[in-house]
Design a protein around this motif. Structure first.
Motif, PDB file in Angstrom:
ATOM      1  N   ASN A  25       0.849  -1.185   0.000  1.00 29.63           N
ATOM      2  CA  ASN A  25       0.000   0.000   0.000  1.00 29.63           C
ATOM      3  C   ASN A  25       0.886   1.236   0.000  1.00 29.63           C
ATOM      4  OD1 ASN A  25      -2.627  -1.112   0.012  1.00 29.63           O
ATOM      5  ND2 ASN A  25      -2.446  -1.588   2.184  1.00 29.63           N
ATOM      6  N   LEU A  26       0.710   2.072  -1.010  1.00 30.31           N
ATOM      7  CA  LEU A  26       1.485   3.305  -1.124  1.00 30.31           C
ATOM      8  C   LEU A  26       0.933   4.329  -0.142  1.00 30.31           C
ATOM      9  CD1 LEU A  26       3.709   4.749  -2.860  1.00 30.31           C
ATOM     10  CD2 LEU A  26       1.847   5.619  -4.253  1.00 30.31           C
ATOM     11  N   VAL A  27       1.796   4.866   0.715  1.00 29.83           N
ATOM     12  CA  VAL A  27       1.388   5.856   1.706  1.00 29.83           C
ATOM     13  C   VAL A  27       2.260   7.095   1.535  1.00 29.83           C
ATOM     14  CG1 VAL A  27       1.088   6.379   4.154  1.00 29.83           C
ATOM     15  CG2 VAL A  27       0.678   4.052   3.320  1.00 29.83           C
ATOM     16  N   LEU A  28       1.633   8.182   1.075  1.00 27.28           N
ATOM     17  CA  LEU A  28       2.350   9.445   0.839  1.00 27.28           C
ATOM     18  C   LEU A  28       1.508  10.593   1.402  1.00 27.28           C
ATOM     19  CD1 LEU A  28       3.487   8.751  -2.849  1.00 27.28           C
ATOM     20  CD2 LEU A  28       4.983   8.848  -0.847  1.00 27.28           C
ATOM     21  N   ASP A  29       1.263  10.561   2.695  1.00 27.70           N
ATOM     22  CA  ASP A  29       0.427  11.562   3.343  1.00 27.70           C
ATOM     23  C   ASP A  29       1.216  12.829   3.651  1.00 27.70           C
ATOM     24  OD1 ASP A  29      -1.617   9.727   3.285  1.00 27.70           O
ATOM     25  OD2 ASP A  29      -1.296   9.035   5.345  1.00 27.70           O
ATOM     26  N   ASN A  30       0.541  13.986   3.478  1.00 28.01           N
ATOM     27  CA  ASN A  30       1.092  15.294   3.847  1.00 28.01           C
ATOM     28  C   ASN A  30       2.448  15.575   3.202  1.00 28.01           C
ATOM     29  OD1 ASN A  30      -1.094  15.923   5.751  1.00 28.01           O
ATOM     30  ND2 ASN A  30      -0.198  14.309   7.020  1.00 28.01           N
ATOM     31  N   LEU A  31       2.574  15.230   1.928  1.00 28.12           N
ATOM     32  CA  LEU A  31       3.823  15.441   1.199  1.00 28.12           C
ATOM     33  C   LEU A  31       3.603  16.387   0.030  1.00 28.12           C
ATOM     34  CD1 LEU A  31       5.214  11.783   1.079  1.00 28.12           C
ATOM     35  CD2 LEU A  31       5.836  13.591   2.681  1.00 28.12           C
ATOM     36  N   ASP A  32       4.708  16.938  -0.479  1.00 27.86           N
ATOM     37  CA  ASP A  32       4.670  17.787  -1.663  1.00 27.86           C
ATOM     38  C   ASP A  32       5.095  16.943  -2.860  1.00 27.86           C
ATOM     39  OD1 ASP A  32       4.822  19.661  -3.635  1.00 27.86           O
ATOM     40  OD2 ASP A  32       6.161  21.031  -2.576  1.00 27.86           O
ATOM     41  N   LEU A  33       4.126  16.593  -3.695  1.00 28.84           N
ATOM     42  CA  LEU A  33       4.378  15.757  -4.867  1.00 28.84           C
ATOM     43  C   LEU A  33       4.237  16.569  -6.156  1.00 28.84           C
ATOM     44  CD1 LEU A  33       2.353  12.670  -3.639  1.00 28.84           C
ATOM     45  CD2 LEU A  33       4.830  12.872  -3.681  1.00 28.84           C
ATOM     46  N   SER A  34       4.499  17.847  -6.074  1.00 25.38           N
ATOM     47  CA  SER A  34       4.356  18.731  -7.225  1.00 25.38           C
ATOM     48  C   SER A  34       5.315  18.319  -8.337  1.00 25.38           C
ATOM     49  CB  SER A  34       4.650  20.177  -6.817  1.00 25.38           C
ATOM     50  OG  SER A  34       3.846  20.563  -5.737  1.00 25.38           O
ATOM     51  N   GLY A  35       4.795  18.269  -9.536  1.00 23.81           N
ATOM     52  CA  GLY A  35       5.632  18.003 -10.698  1.00 23.81           C
ATOM     53  C   GLY A  35       5.889  16.545 -10.990  1.00 23.81           C
ATOM     54  N   VAL A  36       5.406  15.624 -10.170  1.00 26.41           N
ATOM     55  CA  VAL A  36       5.622  14.202 -10.422  1.00 26.41           C
ATOM     56  C   VAL A  36       4.657  13.736 -11.521  1.00 26.41           C
ATOM     57  CG1 VAL A  36       5.643  11.887  -9.420  1.00 26.41           C
ATOM     58  CG2 VAL A  36       6.333  13.856  -8.037  1.00 26.41           C
ATOM     59  N   LYS A  37       5.166  12.942 -12.442  1.00 26.48           N
ATOM     60  CA  LYS A  37       4.348  12.429 -13.534  1.00 26.48           C
ATOM     61  C   LYS A  37       3.860  11.028 -13.176  1.00 26.48           C
ATOM     62  CE  LYS A  37       6.914  15.078 -16.995  1.00 26.48           C
ATOM     63  NZ  LYS A  37       7.764  15.009 -18.212  1.00 26.48           N
ATOM     64  N   PHE A  38       2.582  10.936 -12.808  1.00 22.71           N
ATOM     65  CA  PHE A  38       1.956   9.664 -12.479  1.00 22.71           C
ATOM     66  C   PHE A  38       1.068   9.178 -13.623  1.00 22.71           C
ATOM     67  CE2 PHE A  38       2.589  11.183  -8.018  1.00 22.71           C
ATOM     68  CZ  PHE A  38       3.332  10.108  -7.557  1.00 22.71           C
ATOM     69  N   LYS A  39       1.305   9.633 -14.820  1.00 21.10           N
ATOM     70  CA  LYS A  39       0.432   9.311 -15.941  1.00 21.10           C
ATOM     71  C   LYS A  39       0.342   7.802 -16.141  1.00 21.10           C
ATOM     72  CE  LYS A  39      -0.385  10.467 -20.786  1.00 21.10           C
ATOM     73  NZ  LYS A  39       0.077  11.239 -21.965  1.00 21.10           N
ATOM     74  N   SER A  40      -0.897   7.288 -16.173  1.00 26.65           N
ATOM     75  CA  SER A  40      -1.191   5.862 -16.386  1.00 26.65           C
ATOM     76  C   SER A  40      -0.611   4.969 -15.304  1.00 26.65           C
ATOM     77  CB  SER A  40      -0.694   5.399 -17.765  1.00 26.65           C
ATOM     78  OG  SER A  40      -1.286   6.155 -18.799  1.00 26.65           O
ATOM     79  N   ALA A  41      -0.216   5.533 -14.172  1.00 29.52           N
ATOM     80  CA  ALA A  41       0.327   4.724 -13.076  1.00 29.52           C
ATOM     81  C   ALA A  41      -0.799   4.058 -12.297  1.00 29.52           C
ATOM     82  CB  ALA A  41       1.159   5.591 -12.141  1.00 29.52           C
ATOM     83  N   ASN A  42      -0.492   2.909 -11.691  1.00 34.00           N
ATOM     84  CA  ASN A  42      -1.441   2.200 -10.843  1.00 34.00           C
ATOM     85  C   ASN A  42      -1.209   2.656  -9.406  1.00 34.00           C
ATOM     86  OD1 ASN A  42      -2.872   0.410  -9.227  1.00 34.00           O
ATOM     87  ND2 ASN A  42      -2.520  -1.333 -10.570  1.00 34.00           N
ATOM     88  N   LEU A  43      -2.146   3.446  -8.881  1.00 36.44           N
ATOM     89  CA  LEU A  43      -2.057   3.975  -7.521  1.00 36.44           C
ATOM     90  C   LEU A  43      -3.288   3.576  -6.714  1.00 36.44           C
ATOM     91  CD1 LEU A  43      -0.922   7.568  -8.560  1.00 36.44           C
ATOM     92  CD2 LEU A  43       0.561   5.752  -7.735  1.00 36.44           C
ATOM     93  N   ASN A  44      -3.878   2.457  -7.056  1.00 37.39           N
ATOM     94  CA  ASN A  44      -5.089   2.008  -6.378  1.00 37.39           C
ATOM     95  C   ASN A  44      -4.855   1.842  -4.881  1.00 37.39           C
ATOM     96  OD1 ASN A  44      -6.530   1.919  -8.765  1.00 37.39           O
ATOM     97  ND2 ASN A  44      -6.054  -0.222  -9.166  1.00 37.39           N
TER      98      ASN A  44
END
Length: 712
Positions: A441-460
């Motif tokens: 399980n991906l956990v990225l709470d309270n972070l700055d993810l500006s500019g990241v390319k998640f295009k077509s990524a599986n983040l379910n």
């Protein structure tokens, strides 16, 4: 160019000063009026087709097509220098809008060049010809295209606007476009006024091009003036001679170069020497940088080979020695070291060594992401090829993929706010939904993810609570061109938790957010074209100005959400809950709300043309001045709804509830307001063209002040 000298007595000179000043003032006024007319023609040629395009785009009966790429490129080119937020992603408009907006772009350009051509060949544009103003060169002839381009393109526009832009960009006024417009106007007017008051003054654009603005008197009128009044003819001749004399006294740049050849040669020589010296210094610096890079690369290669020897299976090194070598390799930060560590992360089985490898890759940071992404995609392919039968082999490969995912998770967590440009497109970082899949399980709470390319990524099923996917960029200001924005288009975020996340202006076209939680999330100006938000929780979310065209929000909870001025053209919102939702000025054309609950929703001035509102609950909804042409309101509950000012032409009211029913005394949970306080909910509304109104509905409408031919 010589001209005769006309001698005047002191009395004649004194008498001519006053008419000369009057004529100069009149000429300046006519020049300004001609310039204003030219600009008005150019601006109008663009505004008229643009306005028609906006109107066509508001029509619901026109097919929609992607925006012309030329318009997209132009929009971005304008947005960058003006620090405007760029409009990006898929954007559909009505098909006539594409044509009209293209005309709005080309018409001003074409008209401008036509005016320049007339000015170059005849010395006058049409407004200048009307107002008797002519532009000539030092020989008294039309200036020609080259001089006109310098006069208008450089002197008239480029110089003053460039000065205004620099003052605006590097002052407190940035990014206020109103102040930029004011500065530009002041600079253009100031440039047109010319030098300090003196006889024969010229504006900067005339001085640069070697041109003069004079009275455009025809030969016929001059002859008539000469026959009628010899004194006036003599005064005109003196003015021409004076202009010629001023021309000789104001040499242009080429003439100055001819008159000072030594100074010109000195300037050319100095420029050449400076260029040669700069080239030599630049070449030397480049050579030294290349030598330094080669030396560093050689040292890193030697260190890499020595560390690899300690990590080979037959090296006999202890676990502690191997861990030290792995940490040292992470400090090298060399491409071959990163690749080796990523491969070792897959093949290693010792838990303590695996933790050290992850630590080393985390030390490397975002530079390790490309190699980890490649390995991630390779492991996903291997896992799919195994199938669900080989349990042990599948578990082994699942473990390898999970370690890869954990490492990427750690890097994203540690380097929060420093991930601009990191590409995780098509990466598997969530649950696949297949039996026996990875339990990471991906956990990225309270972070700055500006500019990241998640295009077509599986983040379910990932958790992004309180995280932000957008930052203000280098200028520190929001809603400017350099805002750093993530790309989540076509990503899979089913059942993800994005509570309180900042997704403003983020690109999320065709994203899958089914059953996700976005309560109180900031989605203002976000692009969610053709997105899937089925059964998504959007309670209290900010979706103002968001693009949700053709999105699917079936069963979504939009309670208290803000969708003011949002574009939901063709969206599907069947069985959605929108209690108290703000939809003022929203584009809801062709939307499907069948069975939805819009109780207490604010739909004032919204466009509901051709919307399907059958079997919806609109109790207490505010529909003031809403466009409801041809809307389907069959079996809808409109009791206590405020329809004042609404356009209901062609709307189908078959079975719709207009009059509030009497409340059951046993039902104390929902209290309906007093009927007297809402007796004007349809007052003044024209139901003449509404469809399928029955006798009971008509009776209620007529008693409440509505307009219908059958009302007494």
């Amino acid at each position: 160019m010589t001209s005769p000298i006309v001698r005047r007595t002191s009395n004649q000179s004194g008498q001519s000063k006053k008419p000369e000043r009057v004529n100069s003032l009149l000429l300046a006024s006519r020049r300004f009026a001609a310039w204003t007319a030219e600009i008005t023609l150019v601006v109008t040629s663009g505004l008229i087709p643009f306005g028609l395009g906006v109107y066509a785009n508001s029509r619901s009966d026109l097919n929609r097509v992607p925006l012309n790429p030329v318009l997209v490129v132009t929009e971005r080119a304008i947005a960058r220098p003006l620090a405007l937020p760029v409009s990006y992603g898929i954007r559909n408009v009505a098909w006539p809008t594409n044509i009209l907006w293209t005309i709005a772009l080309l018409a001003p350009v074409t008209l401008s060049w036509w005016q320049l051509y007339l000015l170059a060949k005849t010395g006058s544009t049409i407004p200048k010809r009307w107002l008797k103003v002519r532009v000539i060169n030092e020989q008294g002839k039309p200036p020609g295209l080259g001089a006109v381009v310098i006069r208008e393109g450089v002197g008239r526009w480029t110089v003053p606007i460039s000065i205004a832009y620099l003052l605006w960009r590097y002052s407190f006024a940035f990014p206020n476009l109103g102040l930029l417009t004011l500065l530009s106007l002041l600079m253009i007017v100031g440039e047109g006024i010319g030098l300090p008051s003196r006889r024969g003054r010229r504006a900067l654009h005339d001085q640069l091009a070697g041109t003069y603005s004079v009275n455009a008197l025809s030969a016929t009128s001059r002859q008539e003036q000469s026959a009628g009044d010899n004194d006036e003819a003599e005064e005109w001749q003196e003015g021409e001679e004076l202009a010629a004399d001023q021309t000789n006294q104001s040499p242009n740049l080429w003439r100055r170069i001819q008159q000072n050849p030594n100074l010109t040669l000195f300037g050319v020589g100095l420029t050449s020497m400076t260029a040669v010296l700069a080239t030599l210094i630049g070449t030397q610096v480049y050579i030294q940088i290349q030598q330094s890079q080669r030396a560093t690369k050689q040292i890193n290669s030697q260190q890499f080979l020595e560390l690899v020897k300690q990590l080979t299976p037959n090296s006999g090194a202890t676990d502690e020695q191997r861990q030290s070598a792995i940490l040292a390799m992470g400090g090298v930060n060399d491409p071959q070291s990163i690749k080796f560590l990523a491969d070792l992360l897959v093949s290693e089985t010792n838990p303590s060594v695996l933790d050290t490898i992850q630590q080393a890759l985390t030390t490397v940071g975002p530079q390790a992401i490309p190699e980890l992404k490649n390995k991630n995609q390779f492991l996903v392919g291997e896992l799919e090829s195994v199938g669900s039968t080989a349990t042990k082999e599948r578990e082994l490969r699942q473990g390898r993929l999970q370690r890869n995912q954990q490492t990427i998770n750690k890097i994203l967590s540690v380097y929060s706010g420093k991930m601009e440009g990191v590409d995780l497109s098509s990466t598997q970082l969530g649950q696949s939904g297949t039996p026996g899949s990875s339990f990471f399980n991906l956990v990225l709470d309270n972070l700055d993810l500006s500019g990241v390319k998640f295009k077509s990524a599986n983040l379910n099923q990932a958790s992004f609570k309180g995280s932000r996917f957008r930052s203000p960029g280098e200028d520190g200001r929001w809603d400017t061109y350099d805002d750093v924005i993530a790309d989540l288009s076509q990503a899979q975020l089913q059942q993800a938790n994005l509570t309180d996340a900042n997704l403003s202006r983020v690109l999320m076209n065709r994203i899958d957010l089914s059953r996700a939680t976005l309560n109180r999330a900031n989605l203002s100006n976000a692009r969610l074209y053709d997105a899937k938000l089925n059964s998504t929780q959007l309670v209290g979310a900010d979706l103002r100005n968001a693009v949700l065209e053709r999105a699917s929000l079936t069963g979504a909870d939009l309670g208290d959400a803000k969708l003011n001025e949002a574009n939901l053209y063709g969206a599907r919102l069947g069985r959605a809950t929108a209690i108290g939702t703000q939809l003022s000025f929203a584009n809801l054309t062709n939307t499907d709300w069948q069975g939805a609950d819009l109780s207490g929703a604010y739909l004032d001035r919204a466009n509901l043309s051709n919307a399907n509102l059958s079997a919806t609950r609109l109790t207490g909804a505010v529909l003031r001045s809403a466009q409801m042409e041809n809307a389907n309101l069959q079996n809808a509950d409109l009791s206590l709804a405020d329809l004042r000012g609404a356009n209901v032409a062609g709307a189908d009211f078959k079975g719709a509830i207009l009059a509030p029913s009497k409340q059951d005394p046993a039902d104390q949970f929902v209290q309906t307001p007093d009927l007297g306080s809402v007796s004007a909910v349809v007052q003044g509304v024209d139901f003449s063209q509404a469809k399928n109104l029955d006798a009971k509905q008509l009776a209620y409408l007529c008693t409440q002040g509505a307009i219908h031919p059958r009302c007494p």
